[in-house]
Design an enzyme around this catalytic site. Structure first.
Site, PDB file in Angstrom:
ATOM      1  N   GLU A   1       1.477 -11.452  16.504  1.00 22.58           N
ATOM      2  CA  GLU A   1       0.259 -11.811  17.222  1.00 22.58           C
ATOM      3  C   GLU A   1       0.524 -12.499  18.555  1.00 22.58           C
ATOM      4  O   GLU A   1      -0.396 -12.708  19.344  1.00 22.58           O
ATOM      5  CB  GLU A   1      -0.620 -12.697  16.341  1.00 22.58           C
ATOM      6  CG  GLU A   1      -1.155 -11.944  15.141  1.00 22.58           C
ATOM      7  CD  GLU A   1      -2.095 -12.782  14.303  1.00 22.58           C
ATOM      8  OE1 GLU A   1      -3.314 -12.544  14.375  1.00 22.58           O
ATOM      9  OE2 GLU A   1      -1.608 -13.679  13.592  1.00 22.58           O
TER      10      GLU A   1
ATOM     11  N   GLY B   1     -11.251  -9.618  12.987  1.00 21.35           N
ATOM     12  CA  GLY B   1     -12.170  -8.569  12.583  1.00 21.35           C
ATOM     13  C   GLY B   1     -13.448  -8.628  13.402  1.00 21.35           C
ATOM     14  O   GLY B   1     -13.917  -9.710  13.760  1.00 21.35           O
TER      15      GLY B   1
ATOM     16  N   MET C   1      -9.078 -16.302  10.469  1.00 25.16           N
ATOM     17  CA  MET C   1      -8.722 -17.258   9.422  1.00 25.16           C
ATOM     18  C   MET C   1      -8.076 -18.551   9.925  1.00 25.16           C
ATOM     19  O   MET C   1      -7.647 -19.356   9.097  1.00 25.16           O
ATOM     20  CB  MET C   1      -7.797 -16.584   8.404  1.00 25.16           C
ATOM     21  CG  MET C   1      -8.433 -15.397   7.692  1.00 25.16           C
ATOM     22  SD  MET C   1      -7.326 -14.583   6.496  1.00 25.16           S
ATOM     23  CE  MET C   1      -7.136 -15.854   5.267  1.00 25.16           C
ATOM     24  N   GLU C   2      -8.002 -18.771  11.244  1.00 21.57           N
ATOM     25  CA  GLU C   2      -7.277 -19.937  11.732  1.00 21.57           C
ATOM     26  C   GLU C   2      -7.910 -20.692  12.896  1.00 21.57           C
ATOM     27  O   GLU C   2      -7.776 -21.913  13.005  1.00 21.57           O
ATOM     28  CB  GLU C   2      -5.841 -19.537  12.172  1.00 21.57           C
ATOM     29  CG  GLU C   2      -4.964 -18.973  11.101  1.00 21.57           C
ATOM     30  CD  GLU C   2      -5.118 -17.464  10.893  1.00 21.57           C
ATOM     31  OE1 GLU C   2      -4.771 -16.963   9.809  1.00 21.57           O
ATOM     32  OE2 GLU C   2      -5.607 -16.794  11.835  1.00 21.57           O
TER      33      GLU C   2
ATOM     34  N   ASP D   1      -9.879  -4.664  13.496  1.00 14.65           N
ATOM     35  CA  ASP D   1     -10.557  -3.918  12.434  1.00 14.65           C
ATOM     36  C   ASP D   1     -12.035  -4.256  12.439  1.00 14.65           C
ATOM     37  O   ASP D   1     -12.486  -5.131  13.180  1.00 14.65           O
ATOM     38  CB  ASP D   1      -9.940  -4.240  11.069  1.00 14.65           C
ATOM     39  CG  ASP D   1     -10.032  -5.725  10.730  1.00 14.65           C
ATOM     40  OD1 ASP D   1     -11.111  -6.148  10.256  1.00 14.65           O
ATOM     41  OD2 ASP D   1      -9.050  -6.466  10.941  1.00 14.65           O
TER      42      ASP D   1
END
Length: 251
Positions: free
Chosen positions: A16, A84, A187-188, A211
């Site tokens: 990433e 996402g 998620m972070e 996605d």
């Protein structure tokens, strides 16, 4: 002489940010359990401290805390990586710079309203305006100059964080209903933003859509990540190219 601008850079996985550290000079590292913090310079004007946190809010918050503690002169903390799409108009390779972040799984009712972070008594966090404007301008200038080939034109909006990989259209629709204007889920980022806020350090969250946060999300994510690693550093370069006009953190 003005000291170099010092960026703290985090991503959940090496892919990433771009796992090749050859662009950094005077490279060194320090180990903190299973977390490695890499430090280096890019010329005489920029220093960089970076780490790969691992997935989820706890890992991200731990890495952010360790990174900030490693050097008192970090001017800006950036979390970057993939996300996402919550906005159905977004597609793979779309770039979203967060103008606000929330933790969509924070719920301390009835003591606090849903989504409110008790430590800050806020439900959403916003980056400092001067840093946000600087980053947005840097990304758009790089895009217009052809420096972000393969990426879509950068945009901004609300990004929500939670300890769940979203791969269910019904769950995603609930989040859209609860958080109008939501553009992306991950998620972070909001956990890192909370740490930075509480430590008094400016922050940014920069994401690229991997996605659709739907039933095909897992496969789309895996396929995209392999391609994204080769391009990830371009986004960081876009910011670093404007370091001469970046804001400065007050001592």
């Amino acid at each position: 002489m003005t000291r170099p601008l010092h960026f703290g850079l985090l991503g959940a996985m090496p892919e990433e940010i771009g796992s090749d550290l050859s662009h950094l000079k005077d490279l060194s590292c320090s180990n903190h359990g299973d977390l490695t913090i890499h430090k280096g310079s890019l010329g005489d004007t920029v220093q960089l401290s970076l780490a790969w946190s691992g997935w989820g809010k706890v890992s991200a918050a731990r890495a952010a805390t360790r990174l900030l503690a490693s050097d008192p002169n970090i001017d800006l903390l950036v979390f970057t990586g993939v996300a996402g799409a919550a906005d159905p108009t977004l597609r793979q390779w779309d770039v979203v710079l967060a103008d606000a972040v929330m933790q969509h799984d924070m719920d301390a009712r009835p003591l606090f309203p849903k989504f409110t972070l008790p430590a800050l008594n806020q439900d959403r966090l916003q980056p400092q305006q001067d840093w946000f404007n600087w980053a947005k301008t840097a990304l758009l200038e790089a895009y217009d100059a052809g420096g972000l080939e393969g990426f879509a034109r950068p945009s901004s909006g609300l990004i929500a964080t939670g300890d769940r990989f979203i791969g269910d259209a019904a769950v995603l629709q609930t989040l859209r209903d609860d958080l109008p204007g939501l553009r992306a889920v991950e998620m972070e980022g909001a956990a890192v933003a909370q740490v930075a806020e509480q430590e008094g350090i400016p922050w940014l969250v920069l994401r690229v859509i991997s996605d659709g946060a739907d039933e095909a999300a897992a496969q789309s994510f895996e396929d995209f990540l392999q391609r994204y690693e080769q391009q990830a550093w371009r986004l960081i370069e876009a910011l670093l190219q404007r370091c001469n006009v970046a804001p400065r953190r007050c001592a």
